[in-house]
Write a protein that holds these residues in place. Structure first.
Motif, PDB file in Angstrom:
ATOM      1  N   VAL A  10      35.883  38.227 -29.756  1.00 25.22           N
ATOM      2  CA  VAL A  10      35.224  37.261 -28.877  1.00 25.22           C
ATOM      3  C   VAL A  10      34.020  36.679 -29.612  1.00 25.22           C
ATOM      4  O   VAL A  10      33.041  37.388 -29.873  1.00 25.22           O
ATOM      5  CB  VAL A  10      34.785  37.927 -27.558  1.00 25.22           C
ATOM      6  CG1 VAL A  10      34.034  36.923 -26.680  1.00 25.22           C
ATOM      7  CG2 VAL A  10      35.990  38.493 -26.816  1.00 25.22           C
ATOM      8  N   ALA A  11      34.118  35.410 -29.963  1.00 26.14           N
ATOM      9  CA  ALA A  11      33.030  34.739 -30.689  1.00 26.14           C
ATOM     10  C   ALA A  11      32.331  33.759 -29.755  1.00 26.14           C
ATOM     11  O   ALA A  11      32.989  32.938 -29.111  1.00 26.14           O
ATOM     12  CB  ALA A  11      33.579  34.000 -31.909  1.00 26.14           C
ATOM     13  N   THR A  12      31.026  33.855 -29.663  1.00 30.87           N
ATOM     14  CA  THR A  12      30.264  32.922 -28.832  1.00 30.87           C
ATOM     15  C   THR A  12      30.243  31.539 -29.487  1.00 30.87           C
ATOM     16  O   THR A  12      30.547  31.386 -30.672  1.00 30.87           O
ATOM     17  CB  THR A  12      28.821  33.424 -28.646  1.00 30.87           C
ATOM     18  OG1 THR A  12      28.215  33.574 -29.949  1.00 30.87           O
ATOM     19  CG2 THR A  12      28.803  34.761 -27.931  1.00 30.87           C
ATOM     20  N   ASP A  13      29.855  30.534 -28.710  1.00 33.91           N
ATOM     21  CA  ASP A  13      29.841  29.160 -29.221  1.00 33.91           C
ATOM     22  C   ASP A  13      28.899  29.013 -30.407  1.00 33.91           C
ATOM     23  O   ASP A  13      29.220  28.326 -31.384  1.00 33.91           O
ATOM     24  CB  ASP A  13      29.429  28.180 -28.110  1.00 33.91           C
ATOM     25  CG  ASP A  13      30.492  28.065 -27.024  1.00 33.91           C
ATOM     26  OD1 ASP A  13      31.654  28.435 -27.302  1.00 33.91           O
ATOM     27  OD2 ASP A  13      30.165  27.608 -25.919  1.00 33.91           O
ATOM     28  N   ASP A  14      27.721  29.657 -30.330  1.00 37.03           N
ATOM     29  CA  ASP A  14      26.777  29.501 -31.433  1.00 37.03           C
ATOM     30  C   ASP A  14      27.262  30.207 -32.698  1.00 37.03           C
ATOM     31  O   ASP A  14      26.980  29.759 -33.815  1.00 37.03           O
ATOM     32  CB  ASP A  14      25.378  29.990 -31.040  1.00 37.03           C
ATOM     33  CG  ASP A  14      25.352  31.440 -30.606  1.00 37.03           C
ATOM     34  OD1 ASP A  14      26.421  31.979 -30.257  1.00 37.03           O
ATOM     35  OD2 ASP A  14      24.264  32.045 -30.598  1.00 37.03           O
ATOM     36  N   THR A  16      30.575  30.562 -33.593  1.00 42.37           N
ATOM     37  CA  THR A  16      31.625  29.720 -34.178  1.00 42.37           C
ATOM     38  C   THR A  16      31.018  28.482 -34.826  1.00 42.37           C
ATOM     39  O   THR A  16      31.480  28.038 -35.880  1.00 42.37           O
ATOM     40  CB  THR A  16      32.658  29.303 -33.116  1.00 42.37           C
ATOM     41  OG1 THR A  16      32.000  28.617 -32.037  1.00 42.37           O
ATOM     42  CG2 THR A  16      33.384  30.512 -32.553  1.00 42.37           C
ATOM     43  N   PRO A 180      25.140  41.001 -26.983  1.00 44.18           N
ATOM     44  CA  PRO A 180      25.783  40.169 -25.957  1.00 44.18           C
ATOM     45  C   PRO A 180      25.257  40.420 -24.554  1.00 44.18           C
ATOM     46  O   PRO A 180      24.906  41.555 -24.199  1.00 44.18           O
ATOM     47  CB  PRO A 180      27.270  40.562 -26.073  1.00 44.18           C
ATOM     48  CG  PRO A 180      27.276  41.888 -26.746  1.00 44.18           C
ATOM     49  CD  PRO A 180      26.095  41.891 -27.664  1.00 44.18           C
ATOM     50  N   GLU A 181      25.214  39.359 -23.769  1.00 48.17           N
ATOM     51  CA  GLU A 181      24.908  39.469 -22.354  1.00 48.17           C
ATOM     52  C   GLU A 181      26.052  40.202 -21.650  1.00 48.17           C
ATOM     53  O   GLU A 181      27.166  40.298 -22.183  1.00 48.17           O
ATOM     54  CB  GLU A 181      24.722  38.072 -21.749  1.00 48.17           C
ATOM     55  CG  GLU A 181      23.565  37.286 -22.329  1.00 48.17           C
ATOM     56  CD  GLU A 181      22.225  37.919 -22.005  1.00 48.17           C
ATOM     57  OE1 GLU A 181      22.098  38.511 -20.904  1.00 48.17           O
ATOM     58  OE2 GLU A 181      21.308  37.848 -22.840  1.00 48.17           O
ATOM     59  N   GLU A 183      28.131  39.437 -19.359  1.00 47.86           N
ATOM     60  CA  GLU A 183      29.376  38.697 -19.180  1.00 47.86           C
ATOM     61  C   GLU A 183      30.186  38.663 -20.477  1.00 47.86           C
ATOM     62  O   GLU A 183      31.418  38.819 -20.464  1.00 47.86           O
ATOM     63  CB  GLU A 183      29.079  37.258 -18.720  1.00 47.86           C
ATOM     64  CG  GLU A 183      28.393  37.148 -17.373  1.00 47.86           C
ATOM     65  CD  GLU A 183      26.899  37.455 -17.440  1.00 47.86           C
ATOM     66  OE1 GLU A 183      26.345  37.532 -18.570  1.00 47.86           O
ATOM     67  OE2 GLU A 183      26.283  37.634 -16.367  1.00 47.86           O
ATOM     68  N   VAL A 184      29.501  38.447 -21.595  1.00 46.39           N
ATOM     69  CA  VAL A 184      30.183  38.410 -22.885  1.00 46.39           C
ATOM     70  C   VAL A 184      30.678  39.805 -23.257  1.00 46.39           C
ATOM     71  O   VAL A 184      31.797  39.969 -23.746  1.00 46.39           O
ATOM     72  CB  VAL A 184      29.252  37.859 -23.989  1.00 46.39           C
ATOM     73  CG1 VAL A 184      29.937  37.898 -25.353  1.00 46.39           C
ATOM     74  CG2 VAL A 184      28.821  36.438 -23.644  1.00 46.39           C
ATOM     75  N   ARG A 187      33.845  40.612 -21.575  1.00 41.15           N
ATOM     76  CA  ARG A 187      35.003  39.980 -22.224  1.00 41.15           C
ATOM     77  C   ARG A 187      35.426  40.763 -23.466  1.00 41.15           C
ATOM     78  O   ARG A 187      36.616  40.929 -23.734  1.00 41.15           O
ATOM     79  CB  ARG A 187      34.660  38.537 -22.605  1.00 41.15           C
ATOM     80  CG  ARG A 187      34.572  37.579 -21.423  1.00 41.15           C
ATOM     81  CD  ARG A 187      33.932  36.264 -21.828  1.00 41.15           C
ATOM     82  NE  ARG A 187      34.570  35.685 -22.991  1.00 41.15           N
ATOM     83  CZ  ARG A 187      33.986  34.783 -23.786  1.00 41.15           C
ATOM     84  NH1 ARG A 187      32.734  34.406 -23.536  1.00 41.15           N
ATOM     85  NH2 ARG A 187      34.629  34.288 -24.813  1.00 41.15           N
TER      86      ARG A 187
END
Length: 279
Positions: A10-14, A16, A180-181, A183-184, A187
């Motif tokens: 799981v990669a966050t937007d920032d 990637t 990670p928060e 929610e992340v 995931r």
């Protein structure tokens, strides 16, 4: 050539964005963050997502930059000369290629991971400046210049154990992986433990973040440690009602997966003792 994460990472937007920016700029990507937040795994997943081979250089406290280029085995050559071995006439037989040479000489593009660069001597990053910038180096024993056939995607990780030189930082695209928060993290857990019951996940995450945010903690538990903890909870078939902390110590069930120092274990025992005295 674009990285958007994988089904197992799981990669966050920032994150990637940082990977793709480094690829576009053709700069090394310097990734910092707490141990256990997936820095090394990022390089493996980038290689997997882009269908590229990966070359991994794990840095130790004794690692020298020259080892990444090549090493000349003068001792073996001297021994062979004493034995009359005809290979002595070709010094190339005694050159051992390092990880950078392997990446430069690969027939196609590769992902080169330089893992935990901050473990080495402070001069280690400076000694690689020119090679990573120009993508070439000189082999003095043979007189040849090794140039990269294709510029590798270079990912460098650091646990922030020591400061890196400004000249080195200037040549990199930098990204810090924040913890990670919830929610992340949920995931990420779903990827590794699919189908986990929501009630157990909610109770475990609540307890985990309470533990992690405890003032005075020497070593905060990381993503990899919460995954191990949940694996144990599932293996023991524990439910949310089983996660109550031990009143005598305030330690969570199976706390050895989360707390890795005796100071942190003693911290919760002292907190429990103080709480009992105040009753």
């Amino acid at each position: 050539m674009r990285f958007d994460g994988t089904e197992s990472y799981v990669a966050t937007d920032d994150l990637t964005m940082a990977v793709n920016a480094a690829i576009t700029l053709e700069r090394p990507l310097l990734v910092k963050g707490e141990p256990g937040t997936g820095k090394t795994e990022l390089a493996r997943q980038v290689a997997r997502a882009l269908d590229l081979p990966m070359i991994e250089w794990s840095v130790k406290s004794t690692t020298r930059a020259q080892q990444g280029l090549y090493e000349y085995d003068a001792v073996s050559r001297l021994r062979d000369s004493q034995l009359g071995d005809p290979r002595v006439s070709d010094v190339g037989h005694y050159i051992r290629r390092g990880k950078l040479w392997q990446a430069f000489d690969a027939p196609g593009r590769v992902v080169l991971l330089i893992d935990e660069v901050d473990k080495a001597d402070i001069e280690f990053p400076n000694d690689l400046l020119q090679e990573l910038d120009r993508m070439e180096f000189h082999v003095y024993e043979t007189g040849e210049t090794v140039r990269a056939r294709q510029r590798p995607i270079v990912i460098i990780t650091s646990n922030n154990e020591k400061e890196l030189p400004d000249a080195f930082l200037r040549r990199c695209f930098f990204h810090y992986i924040r913890f990670p928060e919830p929610e992340v993290l949920a995931r990420i857990i779903e990827v590794h433990h699919p189908g986990i019951k929501p009630a157990l996940l909610s109770a475990a995450l609540t307890q985990f973040y309470e533990l992690r945010e405890q003032p005075g903690l020497k070593k905060k538990p990381s993503t990899s440690e919460v995954l191990d903890w949940l694996k144990l909870l599932l293996a023991e078939d524990l439910g949310p009602e089983d996660l109550r902390r031990d009143s005598a110590s305030l330690l969570p069930r199976l706390h050895g997966a989360l707390l890795k120092t005796e100071q942190d274990v003693h911290l919760f025992e002292r907190l429990a003792f103080m709480a009992r005295r105040q009753r």
